[in-house]
Structures are given as C-alpha cells and as structure tokens.
Scaffold this motif. Structure first.
Motif, PDB file in Angstrom:
ATOM      1  N   UNK A 281       0.336  -1.128   0.304  1.00  0.00           N
ATOM      2  CA  UNK A 281       0.206   0.299   0.228  1.00  0.00           C
ATOM      3  C   UNK A 281       1.125   1.021   0.198  1.00  0.00           C
ATOM      4  N   UNK A 282       2.454   1.371   0.762  1.00  0.00           N
ATOM      5  CA  UNK A 282       3.411   2.579   0.208  1.00  0.00           C
ATOM      6  C   UNK A 282       3.797   2.460  -0.569  1.00  0.00           C
ATOM      7  N   UNK A 283       3.095   3.645  -1.602  1.00  0.00           N
ATOM      8  CA  UNK A 283       3.604   4.135  -2.800  1.00  0.00           C
ATOM      9  C   UNK A 283       5.396   4.093  -2.772  1.00  0.00           C
ATOM     10  N   UNK A 284       6.057   3.684  -3.954  1.00  0.00           N
ATOM     11  CA  UNK A 284       7.268   3.843  -3.972  1.00  0.00           C
ATOM     12  C   UNK A 284       8.394   4.483  -4.230  1.00  0.00           C
ATOM     13  N   UNK A 285       7.371   5.884  -4.537  1.00  0.00           N
ATOM     14  CA  UNK A 285       8.370   6.763  -3.884  1.00  0.00           C
ATOM     15  C   UNK A 285       8.351   7.411  -3.295  1.00  0.00           C
ATOM     16  N   UNK A 286       8.279   6.622  -1.485  1.00  0.00           N
ATOM     17  CA  UNK A 286       7.683   7.079  -0.122  1.00  0.00           C
ATOM     18  C   UNK A 286       8.348   6.240   0.491  1.00  0.00           C
ATOM     19  N   UNK A 287       8.613   5.488   0.095  1.00  0.00           N
ATOM     20  CA  UNK A 287       9.232   3.844   0.692  1.00  0.00           C
ATOM     21  C   UNK A 287      10.341   4.082   1.280  1.00  0.00           C
TER      22      UNK A 287
END
Length: 191
Positions: free
Chosen positions: A88-94
């Motif tokens: 659920x966490x977008x890749x750009x924030x991972x």
C-alpha cells in the motif's frame, strides 16, 4: 655531519606534514563526495528534501546499531521489513518510510541527540512517531491518525506505526498480557 642530520630532520618533518595534508585533503574529498551523492527521500507535492546525516537506509541502520539495544535494533529491522513489504505504500515514499521505521524508537529508547537530525521531514516524522512521556498511549495513537490525514510525512508515520504494532503483536515471547491490552485498545484508533 651536523648539517646532514639537520637536513634529514627537516626532510622527515616535511614528509610528515605532507602526509597529514594529504590525509586532510582525502577526508575533505570523501565528505564532498558523500554530500554530493545524498539521495532524495521524499519528492511529492513540492516537497524535496534530503536526509542528513541519515541519507540512506544503511546510515539509519548504523545509527540504531550504535544507540539501541540488540533487541531494539532487531525490532527496528523487523518493522522496516514490514514496511518494505507493504504494497500500500507508494514506491516514491518507500525508502523514507523504511528510514523512519528503522529510527522509530531512536528518541524514545536512547539519548540520541535530536539536533543531529538535520532533515526537516525526517525530524518531523521522528517527532510524530515518538510518544511523549506525559501523553496517554491512546491519545498518542489518535494523534498519529490525525497527522496521517495532513501530509505525506504524517502518512509515512502512520504506515510505520502500523508496522510497529504488527511486529509487537507477532512477538509472542515479549507480548505480555498488559502490552496486548495496550496495543489492542489502541489499534482501532489507528485504523
């Protein structure tokens, strides 16, 4: 003979100074290289920030390895793993979320100086995820949920707190009835 000894001493002193200057130049070059290769950890909604001195996941691991107990370090790594696998966490924030996960207990469980976190977004994230001593646990969880609606940093903290609770529930050997009650009571406020 005396002149040769004097010249030899001067040559030795010059060589020592040269070696020291060379070491200092190398150190400066390494610092400049490190500074120029810092990675963006958040890039959204006009927020561009760099994590200093915690620029990478490895930097965060190094810090908690030094400042937390072995069990605290292992807990931080497990929480980070839960974050990494959260689809659920977008890749750009991972990566930013993983760094927060690794550092999430740093201020609460050690004397790590807050002043060493130079990045505003990371400082805010650690401030949000660190429970203040005079705040009830449920109120602390409610505040995380409120901040999750505010911005990307608040959302990242919320994801990390979910992973933190997931890890606490999974640790049967340390999950006492009192802790189980504490987390079970608070969880609905987080969801």
């Amino acid at each position: 003979m005396a002149i040769n000894g004097y010249i030899s001493a001067i040559d030795t002193e010059i060589a020592t100074c040269y070696d020291e200057i060379t070491k200092q130049y190398k150190k400066i070059a390494e610092l400049e290289k490190e500074k120029s290769t810092q990675k963006k950890v958040v890039q959204s909604e006009g927020l561009y920030t760099y994590a200093e001195p915690v620029g990478t996941i490895d930097d965060a691991k190094d810090i908690v390895k030094l400042w937390l107990s072995e069990s605290g370090y292992q807990h931080s790594l497990r929480v980070a793993e839960h974050v990494k696998t959260n689809a659920m966490i977008p890749a750009e924030y991972k990566n930013f979320c993983v760094i927060i996960a690794i550092l999430h207990d740093l201020w609460e469980d050690s004397d790590y100086p807050r002043s060493l976190i130079k990045d505003a977004a990371l400082f805010r994230a650690l401030s949000l995820i660190t429970k203040k001593p005079n705040v009830a646990y449920v109120d602390y969880i409610k505040e995380i949920k409120i901040n999750a609606r505010e911005d990307v940093v608040g959302q990242c903290v919320w994801w990390v707190k979910l992973a933190d609770m997931q890890d606490h529930f999974a640790q049967a050997d340390t999950l006492t009835p009192r802790l189980l009650q504490k987390y079970a009571t608070a969880l609905p406020y987080l969801l």
